[in-house]
Scaffold this motif. Structure first.
Motif, PDB file in Angstrom:
ATOM      1  N   UNK A 244       4.919  15.126 -12.762  1.00 31.48           N
ATOM      2  CA  UNK A 244       3.936  15.943 -13.484  1.00 31.48           C
ATOM      3  C   UNK A 244       4.034  17.418 -13.135  1.00 31.48           C
ATOM      4  N   UNK A 245       4.628  17.748 -11.986  1.00 37.29           N
ATOM      5  CA  UNK A 245       4.779  19.151 -11.593  1.00 37.29           C
ATOM      6  C   UNK A 245       6.095  19.757 -12.086  1.00 37.29           C
ATOM      7  N   UNK A 246       6.896  18.968 -12.823  1.00 40.16           N
ATOM      8  CA  UNK A 246       8.113  19.502 -13.417  1.00 40.16           C
ATOM      9  C   UNK A 246       9.401  19.129 -12.703  1.00 40.16           C
TER      10      UNK A 246
ATOM     11  N   UNK B 225       0.827  -1.208   0.000  1.00 38.80           N
ATOM     12  CA  UNK B 225       0.000   0.000   0.000  1.00 38.80           C
ATOM     13  C   UNK B 225       0.859   1.255   0.000  1.00 38.80           C
ATOM     14  N   UNK B 226       1.913   1.264   0.804  1.00 40.80           N
ATOM     15  CA  UNK B 226       2.782   2.428   0.875  1.00 40.80           C
ATOM     16  C   UNK B 226       3.570   2.618  -0.423  1.00 40.80           C
ATOM     17  N   UNK B 227       3.966   1.527  -1.068  1.00 37.59           N
ATOM     18  CA  UNK B 227       4.649   1.635  -2.360  1.00 37.59           C
ATOM     19  C   UNK B 227       3.723   2.246  -3.410  1.00 37.59           C
ATOM     20  N   UNK B 228       2.465   1.855  -3.358  1.00 39.83           N
ATOM     21  CA  UNK B 228       1.488   2.430  -4.284  1.00 39.83           C
ATOM     22  C   UNK B 228       1.396   3.942  -4.056  1.00 39.83           C
ATOM     23  N   UNK B 229       1.349   4.369  -2.799  1.00 36.73           N
ATOM     24  CA  UNK B 229       1.285   5.795  -2.470  1.00 36.73           C
ATOM     25  C   UNK B 229       2.574   6.506  -2.895  1.00 36.73           C
ATOM     26  N   UNK B 230       3.719   5.866  -2.677  1.00 32.33           N
ATOM     27  CA  UNK B 230       4.995   6.448  -3.094  1.00 32.33           C
ATOM     28  C   UNK B 230       5.028   6.640  -4.603  1.00 32.33           C
ATOM     29  N   UNK B 231       4.604   5.627  -5.352  1.00 32.85           N
ATOM     30  CA  UNK B 231       4.594   5.725  -6.810  1.00 32.85           C
ATOM     31  C   UNK B 231       3.681   6.853  -7.277  1.00 32.85           C
ATOM     32  N   UNK B 232       2.536   7.015  -6.620  1.00 38.00           N
ATOM     33  CA  UNK B 232       1.622   8.099  -6.976  1.00 38.00           C
ATOM     34  C   UNK B 232       2.262   9.454  -6.678  1.00 38.00           C
ATOM     35  N   UNK B 233       2.979   9.560  -5.565  1.00 32.63           N
ATOM     36  CA  UNK B 233       3.645  10.812  -5.213  1.00 32.63           C
ATOM     37  C   UNK B 233       4.769  11.131  -6.196  1.00 32.63           C
ATOM     38  N   UNK B 234       5.515  10.107  -6.618  1.00 30.95           N
ATOM     39  CA  UNK B 234       6.571  10.316  -7.617  1.00 30.95           C
ATOM     40  C   UNK B 234       5.951  10.806  -8.922  1.00 30.95           C
ATOM     41  N   UNK B 235       4.871  10.183  -9.361  1.00 32.22           N
ATOM     42  CA  UNK B 235       4.208  10.599 -10.599  1.00 32.22           C
ATOM     43  C   UNK B 235       3.723  12.038 -10.486  1.00 32.22           C
TER      44      UNK B 235
END
Length: 74
Positions: A42-44, A28-38
């Protein structure tokens, strides 16, 4: 290649209940980390995750601890 959740489910039959809970939390935390990286990308920003250290248990188990390397584009 199966995703983290699928790999965790495959291994679950050989894990005790505490290990299963720990791996579910990790997935679950890896999924959240991957979303935060994306979101950061996306913010540059460019993001690289590097191993900062390795956590060891007295029984010989280990896990990599990560730190982000962040590069802001022009």
């Amino acid at each position: 290649m199966p995703n983290v959740k699928e790999r965790a489910e495959d291994l679950a039959t050989t894990m005790d209940e505490q290990q299963q809970a720990a791996i579910r939390m990790l997935a679950n935390q890896l999924h959240r980390l991957n979303a935060a990286v994306a979101e950061a990308v996306n913010s540059g920003l460019s993001i690289e995750l590097q191993r900062a250290s390795r956590h060891h248990h007295q029984d010989g188990y280990w896990g990599d601890l990560l730190t982000p390397i962040i590069v802001k584009q022009k």
